[in-house]
Design an enzyme around this catalytic site. Structure first.
Site, PDB file in Angstrom:
ATOM      1  N   HIS A  53       0.783  -1.660   0.301  1.00 49.89           N
ATOM      2  CA  HIS A  53      -0.217  -0.110   0.163  1.00 49.89           C
ATOM      3  C   HIS A  53       1.377   1.207   0.223  1.00 49.89           C
ATOM      4  CE1 HIS A  53      -3.398  -1.809   2.225  1.00 49.89           C
ATOM      5  NE2 HIS A  53      -2.998  -2.954   0.832  1.00 49.89           N
ATOM      6  N   GLU A  55       1.102   3.964   1.720  1.00 47.17           N
ATOM      7  CA  GLU A  55       1.545   4.327   3.705  1.00 47.17           C
ATOM      8  C   GLU A  55       2.554   3.436   3.472  1.00 47.17           C
ATOM      9  OE1 GLU A  55      -2.816   4.507   3.847  1.00 47.17           O
ATOM     10  OE2 GLU A  55      -1.939   3.216   2.873  1.00 47.17           O
ATOM     11  N   CYS A  83      -6.159   1.995   5.624  1.00 47.61           N
ATOM     12  CA  CYS A  83      -6.652   0.657   6.284  1.00 47.61           C
ATOM     13  C   CYS A  83      -6.184   0.113   7.793  1.00 47.61           C
ATOM     14  CB  CYS A  83      -6.595  -0.740   5.254  1.00 47.61           C
ATOM     15  SG  CYS A  83      -4.755  -1.275   5.133  1.00 47.61           S
ATOM     16  N   CYS A  86      -2.046  -0.214   7.400  1.00 46.20           N
ATOM     17  CA  CYS A  86      -1.267   0.723   7.520  1.00 46.20           C
ATOM     18  C   CYS A  86      -1.337   1.231   9.141  1.00 46.20           C
ATOM     19  CB  CYS A  86      -1.709   1.325   6.492  1.00 46.20           C
ATOM     20  SG  CYS A  86      -1.899   0.894   4.745  1.00 46.20           S
TER      21      CYS A  86
END
Length: 151
Positions: A53, A55, A83, A86
């Site tokens: 992801h 992040e 999410c 993260c």
């Protein structure tokens, strides 16, 4: 002290992710003093890595630059609510502030769903600011998924 948003850079990363066929999410990490130390867009498909992801990729770069697994005083700008995975990683990294654009009712982990930072097991709770350039972030996501559906 004047507030400076780095969400435009995160939106640029999200657009680049969409151009690669990735869900358009972009993230930027800013060190104390305003220096951008990392920026990334989603690369889960490209890297065949469910943890890639925006992040997480930005955290990896920023931690490598800092020579530490912790980033006190650093800010994260991300186009979509993090999410749970993260959010947990951001807490572990001791990110000071999170600025995010679009809310994520389906998969969010900050204001939606499990609300990671509200759990007693959460060792570090960053300041969270939502709705930063939310309309632009939402439009990117809507357009991306509409194109995938052929709408």
């Amino acid at each position: 002290m004047r507030f400076t948003s780095y969400m435009d850079l995160a939106l640029d990363e999200a657009r680049a992710a969409a151009a690669r066929g990735e869900v358009p999410v972009g993230a930027v990490i800013v060190a104390p003093g305003g220096r951008v130390v990392a920026q990334a867009g989603n690369r889960t498909r490209e890297l065949k890595d469910p943890t890639a992801h925006a992040e997480i990729l930005a955290l990896r770069t920023a931690c490598a630059a800092a020579g530490s697994e912790r980033l006190p005083g650093h800010d994260l700008y991300v186009t979509l609510e993090p999410c749970p995975m993260c959010a947990s990683a951001l807490s572990q990294a001791r990110i000071a502030r999170i600025y995010y654009g679009a809310a994520d009712p389906k998969s969010g982990g900050v204001a939606q769903g499990p609300r990671v930072f509200a759990h007693p097991q959460c060792h570090h709770v960053p300041e969270v600011y939502d709705g930063i350039a939310a309309r632009e972030a939402e439009e990117l996501l809507k357009r991306f998924f509409a194109d995938r559906r052929g709408a």
